[in-house]
Design a protein around this motif. Structure first.
Motif, PDB file in Angstrom:
ATOM      1  N   PHE A 180       0.869  -1.170   0.000  1.00  0.00           N
ATOM      2  CA  PHE A 180       0.000   0.000   0.000  1.00  0.00           C
ATOM      3  C   PHE A 180       0.909   1.223   0.000  1.00  0.00           C
ATOM      4  CE2 PHE A 180      -4.412   1.285   1.723  1.00  0.00           C
ATOM      5  CZ  PHE A 180      -4.403   2.417   0.949  1.00  0.00           C
ATOM      6  N   ASN A 181       0.915   1.944  -1.096  1.00  0.00           N
ATOM      7  CA  ASN A 181       1.842   3.062  -1.232  1.00  0.00           C
ATOM      8  C   ASN A 181       1.193   4.426  -1.001  1.00  0.00           C
ATOM      9  OD1 ASN A 181       4.239   4.538  -2.055  1.00  0.00           O
ATOM     10  ND2 ASN A 181       3.082   4.979  -3.928  1.00  0.00           N
ATOM     11  N   PHE A 182       1.814   5.220  -0.131  1.00  0.00           N
ATOM     12  CA  PHE A 182       1.353   6.592   0.088  1.00  0.00           C
ATOM     13  C   PHE A 182       2.382   7.607  -0.403  1.00  0.00           C
ATOM     14  CE2 PHE A 182      -1.354   4.343   3.059  1.00  0.00           C
ATOM     15  CZ  PHE A 182      -2.561   5.007   2.942  1.00  0.00           C
ATOM     16  N   PRO A 184       4.267   9.929  -2.916  1.00  0.00           N
ATOM     17  CA  PRO A 184       3.789  10.580  -4.135  1.00  0.00           C
ATOM     18  C   PRO A 184       4.675  10.301  -5.329  1.00  0.00           C
ATOM     19  CG  PRO A 184       4.866  12.191  -2.739  1.00  0.00           C
ATOM     20  CD  PRO A 184       4.880  10.897  -1.987  1.00  0.00           C
ATOM     21  N   VAL A 196      -1.714  -1.142  -4.230  1.00  0.00           N
ATOM     22  CA  VAL A 196      -2.670  -0.041  -4.241  1.00  0.00           C
ATOM     23  C   VAL A 196      -1.919   1.206  -3.829  1.00  0.00           C
ATOM     24  CG1 VAL A 196      -4.676   0.962  -3.088  1.00  0.00           C
ATOM     25  CG2 VAL A 196      -4.711  -1.443  -3.771  1.00  0.00           C
ATOM     26  N   SER A 197      -2.190   2.286  -4.522  1.00  0.00           N
ATOM     27  CA  SER A 197      -1.475   3.521  -4.254  1.00  0.00           C
ATOM     28  C   SER A 197      -2.455   4.666  -4.029  1.00  0.00           C
ATOM     29  CB  SER A 197      -0.569   3.833  -5.445  1.00  0.00           C
ATOM     30  OG  SER A 197       0.331   4.855  -5.121  1.00  0.00           O
ATOM     31  N   VAL A 198      -2.213   5.421  -2.984  1.00  0.00           N
ATOM     32  CA  VAL A 198      -3.021   6.607  -2.725  1.00  0.00           C
ATOM     33  C   VAL A 198      -2.088   7.803  -2.787  1.00  0.00           C
ATOM     34  CG1 VAL A 198      -4.324   7.889  -0.992  1.00  0.00           C
ATOM     35  CG2 VAL A 198      -4.777   5.448  -1.347  1.00  0.00           C
ATOM     36  N   ASP A 199      -2.291   8.624  -3.809  1.00  0.00           N
ATOM     37  CA  ASP A 199      -1.390   9.740  -4.056  1.00  0.00           C
ATOM     38  C   ASP A 199      -2.132  11.043  -3.753  1.00  0.00           C
ATOM     39  OD1 ASP A 199       0.315  11.676  -5.174  1.00  0.00           O
ATOM     40  OD2 ASP A 199       1.122  10.186  -6.575  1.00  0.00           O
ATOM     41  N   LEU A 200      -1.971  11.519  -2.522  1.00  0.00           N
ATOM     42  CA  LEU A 200      -2.724  12.693  -2.096  1.00  0.00           C
ATOM     43  C   LEU A 200      -2.397  13.925  -2.928  1.00  0.00           C
ATOM     44  CD1 LEU A 200      -2.909  12.487   1.785  1.00  0.00           C
ATOM     45  CD2 LEU A 200      -4.671  12.042   0.070  1.00  0.00           C
ATOM     46  N   GLN A 203      -4.380  13.787  -6.021  1.00  0.00           N
ATOM     47  CA  GLN A 203      -5.803  14.012  -5.761  1.00  0.00           C
ATOM     48  C   GLN A 203      -6.091  15.483  -5.495  1.00  0.00           C
ATOM     49  OE1 GLN A 203      -8.055  11.641  -6.296  1.00  0.00           O
ATOM     50  NE2 GLN A 203      -6.307  10.402  -6.906  1.00  0.00           N
TER      51      GLN A 203
ATOM     52  N   ARG B  25       4.520  16.281 -12.665  1.00  0.00           N
ATOM     53  CA  ARG B  25       5.495  15.912 -11.636  1.00  0.00           C
ATOM     54  C   ARG B  25       6.801  15.454 -12.260  1.00  0.00           C
ATOM     55  NH1 ARG B  25       3.344  11.423  -7.869  1.00  0.00           N
ATOM     56  NH2 ARG B  25       2.368  13.075  -6.659  1.00  0.00           N
ATOM     57  N   TYR B 107       0.047  17.537   7.701  1.00  0.00           N
ATOM     58  CA  TYR B 107       0.625  17.036   6.456  1.00  0.00           C
ATOM     59  C   TYR B 107       1.119  18.184   5.583  1.00  0.00           C
ATOM     60  CZ  TYR B 107       0.946  14.457   2.054  1.00  0.00           C
ATOM     61  OH  TYR B 107       1.370  13.896   0.889  1.00  0.00           O
ATOM     62  N   PHE B 180     -13.093  18.190  -0.698  1.00  0.00           N
ATOM     63  CA  PHE B 180     -12.207  17.029  -0.637  1.00  0.00           C
ATOM     64  C   PHE B 180     -12.684  16.176   0.522  1.00  0.00           C
ATOM     65  CE2 PHE B 180      -7.511  15.989  -1.642  1.00  0.00           C
ATOM     66  CZ  PHE B 180      -7.780  14.640  -1.547  1.00  0.00           C
ATOM     67  N   VAL B 196     -13.676  15.570  -4.870  1.00  0.00           N
ATOM     68  CA  VAL B 196     -12.733  14.449  -4.912  1.00  0.00           C
ATOM     69  C   VAL B 196     -12.826  13.738  -3.575  1.00  0.00           C
ATOM     70  CG1 VAL B 196     -10.298  13.800  -4.914  1.00  0.00           C
ATOM     71  CG2 VAL B 196     -11.145  15.478  -6.559  1.00  0.00           C
ATOM     72  N   LEU B 207      -6.769  -3.636  -1.639  1.00  0.00           N
ATOM     73  CA  LEU B 207      -5.490  -4.338  -1.525  1.00  0.00           C
ATOM     74  C   LEU B 207      -5.724  -5.773  -1.069  1.00  0.00           C
ATOM     75  CD1 LEU B 207      -2.458  -4.354  -1.686  1.00  0.00           C
ATOM     76  CD2 LEU B 207      -2.363  -3.504   0.660  1.00  0.00           C
ATOM     77  N   GLY B 222      -1.359  -1.017 -10.996  1.00  0.00           N
ATOM     78  CA  GLY B 222      -0.485  -0.148 -10.233  1.00  0.00           C
ATOM     79  C   GLY B 222      -1.302   0.858  -9.472  1.00  0.00           C
ATOM     80  N   ARG B 223      -1.366   1.997 -10.031  1.00  0.00           N
ATOM     81  CA  ARG B 223      -2.062   3.109  -9.421  1.00  0.00           C
ATOM     82  C   ARG B 223      -3.517   3.059  -9.855  1.00  0.00           C
ATOM     83  NH1 ARG B 223       0.304   7.531  -7.658  1.00  0.00           N
ATOM     84  NH2 ARG B 223       2.176   6.399  -8.155  1.00  0.00           N
ATOM     85  N   THR B 224      -4.369   2.790  -8.901  1.00  0.00           N
ATOM     86  CA  THR B 224      -5.776   2.559  -9.218  1.00  0.00           C
ATOM     87  C   THR B 224      -6.379   3.625 -10.107  1.00  0.00           C
ATOM     88  OG1 THR B 224      -5.975   1.567  -7.049  1.00  0.00           O
ATOM     89  CG2 THR B 224      -8.017   2.020  -8.216  1.00  0.00           C
TER      90      THR B 224
END
Lengths: 233, 233
Positions: A180-182, A184, A196-200, A203, B25, B107, B180, B196, B207, B222-224
């Motif tokens: 589980f990737n956070f 970026p 699964v990747s969550v890229d804040l 988003q 990016r 964050y 958000f 979002v 996952l 990969g990236r959902t």
DNA sequence: AAGTGTGAAGGCCTTCACAGCA
DNA sequence: TGCTGTGAAGGCCTTCACACTT
């Protein structure tokens, strides 16, 4: 007709898998309200998808409904849990104990979904050795052995972008079955490892984009993951 | 050929908008490495999409490339920033200062993307009045007026699922242009408001699902958010 | 009569392939 | 020659419609 075999052969759209999770959540809510039966119509209306979509989604995994009646909630819930693999718990390692990592560690959601952190890692010597809850932060250098020894199944990446791929590689080497990737950044992971990747950051930009292309919305994307909504400009 | 007009008419796949963020990016990374030019080939290879996809994605927004040469990084970056709306900063309100809300407030990613929290809200009287950084937590009851007065543009929802829709409604009433959502629930928001949602509980189940349907992966999702990967069972 | 399961149709995104420009 | 921009083809997901079951 009752429980038949599952197709066990066809291809499942990823979006369908995501929606299945939503169905489960709503079914649990209905059950807590004392309902015993529901229908594709009701499920769809509650979640913003068509009834046909609901039936099709469930149809990928088996035949759970009763024509003229609908779906029996107490039957369907465990079926979906089994499909999703949430009928069991998962042991996980958390890599990166900075801002984000600490927050994830404290977040209750992981436990509620059956994810149990068994080890914490960081590369910063000032963090290594400190206690977090009932765990002690270990050095990333010791990660491979620690993961293998404890048979940890999942890895959660919360390190800076430039270290993420290396961490992912080591997690895979150590034998985790999912990541589980956070961080970026785009990561590459072998076929056989769940990912699964969550890229804040992405988003956030998506929200900015939606607002900027004002008047430009079509469909109701709502939840980015669920539909294939489009934007017009 | 140089800067022509944008299509300003066609429909943009949401997935394309997400990939645009990734291109930006990577372009920033290339720029920091001193590169001046790139190609759809290079961009695609770095991000795991085809060169044709890259060209098509950029083509939705304009004609930024130079045949035989590629894309000039210093030109393309500001163009994409303008498209995404990240060439400016956004004022935001954070609603819900529990575990998740506090973590989001700390964050760094929000600031880095130009999101600036101007107000914090919670319904818990024990939190109201406490200071967080240079802000004071206010009562949600005062939210509508506070948001309107400060012309806050975006709302971030970090409240429990059962309160999320109500908060969203109030944010919309108060005039925010985008929301958000981090609450684990499906929300309904008017067409004209950007939306979002990041649902960690659902992603966790995804996952678990991927790992459970082992051997069941096809493509490289990969990236959902980026691809339309499928699963086989 | 009501509601599922599912083949077929439809629509959208991605991939292909190449004309055209630097 | 190299690479973009883009119409056309292809593939996948969603929607439709209805046979079938209770």
């Amino acid at each position: 007709m009752g429980r038949r075999e599952r197709p066990l052969s066809s291809v499942i759209p990823r979006a369908a898998a995501t929606r299945i999770s939503l169905y489960l959540r709503y079914l649990e809510k209905l059950e807590s309200l004392g309902e015993t039966t529901t229908s594709s119509q009701q499920l769809g209306a509650a979640l913003g998808v068509t009834a046909a979509q609901v039936r099709k989604d469930l149809g990928y995994f088996g035949q759970f409904g009763f024509p003229g009646v609908g779906y029996k909630i107490s039957h369907l819930i465990p079926e979906i849990r089994k499909i999703l693999g949430t009928d069991r718990s998962w042991s996980a390692a958390l890599v990166g104990m900075g801002n984000l990592g600490s927050a994830l560690f404290q977040y209750r959601g992981f436990q509620e979904q059956g994810f149990c952190f068994r080890a914490l890692f960081d590369r910063d010597a000032r963090l290594v050795g400190s206690r977090m809850g009932d765990l002690t932060v270990e050095d990333v250098a010791d990660m491979p052995q620690a993961i293998a020894r404890q048979s940890i199944e999942l890895g959660v990446i919360a390190v800076p972008a430039d270290a993420a791929q290396q961490v992912a590689d080591r997690l895979v080497e150590a034998g985790v079955r999912g990541i589980f990737n956070f961080a970026p950044t785009v990561l590459t992971v072998p076929e056989e490892v769940g990912f699964v990747s969550v890229d804040l950051a992405i988003q956030l930009e998506q929200l900015s984009f939606e607002v900027t292309q004002l008047g430009g919305l079509r469909g109701r994307p709502g939840r980015t993951d669920v539909t294939n909504g489009k934007l017009t400009s």
